[in-house]
Scaffold this motif. Sequence first.
Motif, PDB file in Angstrom:
ATOM      1  N   UNK A 137       0.785  -1.178   0.139  1.00  0.00           N
ATOM      2  CA  UNK A 137       0.103  -0.007  -0.172  1.00  0.00           C
ATOM      3  C   UNK A 137       1.284   1.471  -0.044  1.00  0.00           C
ATOM      4  N   UNK A 138       2.526   1.288   0.871  1.00  0.00           N
ATOM      5  CA  UNK A 138       3.021   2.639   0.459  1.00  0.00           C
ATOM      6  C   UNK A 138       3.739   2.595   2.028  1.00  0.00           C
ATOM      7  N   UNK A 139       4.938   3.124   2.530  1.00  0.00           N
ATOM      8  CA  UNK A 139       5.140   3.358   3.468  1.00  0.00           C
ATOM      9  C   UNK A 139       4.383   4.018   4.512  1.00  0.00           C
ATOM     10  N   UNK A 140       4.179   3.985   5.396  1.00  0.00           N
ATOM     11  CA  UNK A 140       3.910   5.298   6.744  1.00  0.00           C
ATOM     12  C   UNK A 140       5.383   4.818   7.621  1.00  0.00           C
ATOM     13  N   UNK A 141       5.429   6.300   7.707  1.00  0.00           N
ATOM     14  CA  UNK A 141       6.590   6.726   8.470  1.00  0.00           C
ATOM     15  C   UNK A 141       6.001   5.986  10.077  1.00  0.00           C
ATOM     16  N   UNK A 142       4.690   6.878  10.077  1.00  0.00           N
ATOM     17  CA  UNK A 142       4.602   6.153  11.872  1.00  0.00           C
ATOM     18  C   UNK A 142       4.642   4.933  11.799  1.00  0.00           C
ATOM     19  N   UNK A 143       3.702   4.018  11.028  1.00  0.00           N
ATOM     20  CA  UNK A 143       4.255   2.630  11.575  1.00  0.00           C
ATOM     21  C   UNK A 143       5.817   1.972  11.439  1.00  0.00           C
ATOM     22  N   UNK A 144       6.751   2.526  10.658  1.00  0.00           N
ATOM     23  CA  UNK A 144       7.724   2.277  10.320  1.00  0.00           C
ATOM     24  C   UNK A 144       8.706   2.509  11.833  1.00  0.00           C
ATOM     25  N   UNK A 145       7.871   3.643  12.449  1.00  0.00           N
ATOM     26  CA  UNK A 145       9.338   3.799  13.450  1.00  0.00           C
ATOM     27  C   UNK A 145       8.391   3.399  14.948  1.00  0.00           C
ATOM     28  N   UNK A 147       7.188   0.455  14.553  1.00  0.00           N
ATOM     29  CA  UNK A 147       7.691  -1.057  14.623  1.00  0.00           C
ATOM     30  C   UNK A 147       9.344  -1.346  15.230  1.00  0.00           C
ATOM     31  N   UNK A 148       9.970  -0.217  14.969  1.00  0.00           N
ATOM     32  CA  UNK A 148      11.463   0.096  15.130  1.00  0.00           C
ATOM     33  C   UNK A 148      11.799   0.548  16.172  1.00  0.00           C
ATOM     34  N   UNK A 149      10.553   1.570  17.120  1.00  0.00           N
ATOM     35  CA  UNK A 149      10.743   1.395  18.444  1.00  0.00           C
ATOM     36  C   UNK A 149      10.898  -0.019  19.593  1.00  0.00           C
ATOM     37  N   UNK A 150       9.610  -0.815  18.835  1.00  0.00           N
ATOM     38  CA  UNK A 150       9.305  -2.171  19.084  1.00  0.00           C
ATOM     39  C   UNK A 150      10.503  -3.046  19.366  1.00  0.00           C
ATOM     40  N   UNK A 151      11.166  -3.275  18.224  1.00  0.00           N
ATOM     41  CA  UNK A 151      12.257  -4.464  18.018  1.00  0.00           C
ATOM     42  C   UNK A 151      13.236  -3.515  18.949  1.00  0.00           C
ATOM     43  N   UNK A 152      14.038  -2.720  18.633  1.00  0.00           N
ATOM     44  CA  UNK A 152      14.476  -1.805  19.751  1.00  0.00           C
ATOM     45  C   UNK A 152      14.676  -2.488  21.514  1.00  0.00           C
ATOM     46  N   UNK A 153      13.336  -1.944  21.475  1.00  0.00           N
ATOM     47  CA  UNK A 153      12.822  -2.430  22.872  1.00  0.00           C
ATOM     48  C   UNK A 153      13.186  -3.669  23.477  1.00  0.00           C
ATOM     49  N   UNK A 154      12.674  -4.739  22.137  1.00  0.00           N
ATOM     50  CA  UNK A 154      13.045  -5.882  22.613  1.00  0.00           C
ATOM     51  C   UNK A 154      13.696  -6.477  22.636  1.00  0.00           C
ATOM     52  N   UNK A 155      14.664  -5.440  21.861  1.00  0.00           N
ATOM     53  CA  UNK A 155      16.501  -6.714  21.889  1.00  0.00           C
ATOM     54  C   UNK A 155      17.553  -5.617  23.021  1.00  0.00           C
TER      55      UNK A 155
END
Length: 171
Positions: A137-145, A147-155
């Motif tokens: 559908x296209x890139x959504x900057x809010x969703x990308x940010x 998702x990146x925050x969740x991955x960083x918190x889990x790591x």
Amino acid sequence: MRATGAASAALLGAAAFALTTPTTAAAQESFTVSPSTVSPGGRVTLSAPGCPGTAMASAAVFDTVTIPAGGSATATVDWDARRGTVYTVSFTCAGGAPGTARLTIARAPTTSSTAVPTRTVTVTPSGVRGGLGGSVGGWNAGELAGGAALVAAATAGTVLIIRRRAVNRRH
């Protein structure tokens, strides 16, 4: 204590086996309805292999049927049988004990060879309409940010837990 537990387990196993094994009388007086689930208007095959003589089978959804000794008979289920209902088929065996079997009326039409078709539907092929769903559908900057925050918190959480365990093992 171990012997008592083993004896209890052995007795429970023997009791379960005895309760699930059919007796010879029950095996000889078996009555079958095949298929056990059928649509209204479908046909069922009735048999009483344990009967020494003829048998009679009746239910609320079909007329009384005579089953010859060692054979089977066919019955047609009424069209007004209620879908999803379980009916009891009663068998009377000449020279043997009576019995019952269950017959379930299908909730939806079945495709069994014993079912009588009620209507014919013609489907015209139109090809496969495949799609990519929501993946392009296209890139959504809010969703990308997010998702990146969740991955960083889990790591970070995983690293902290592993380091704490390593520190606690040194004692």
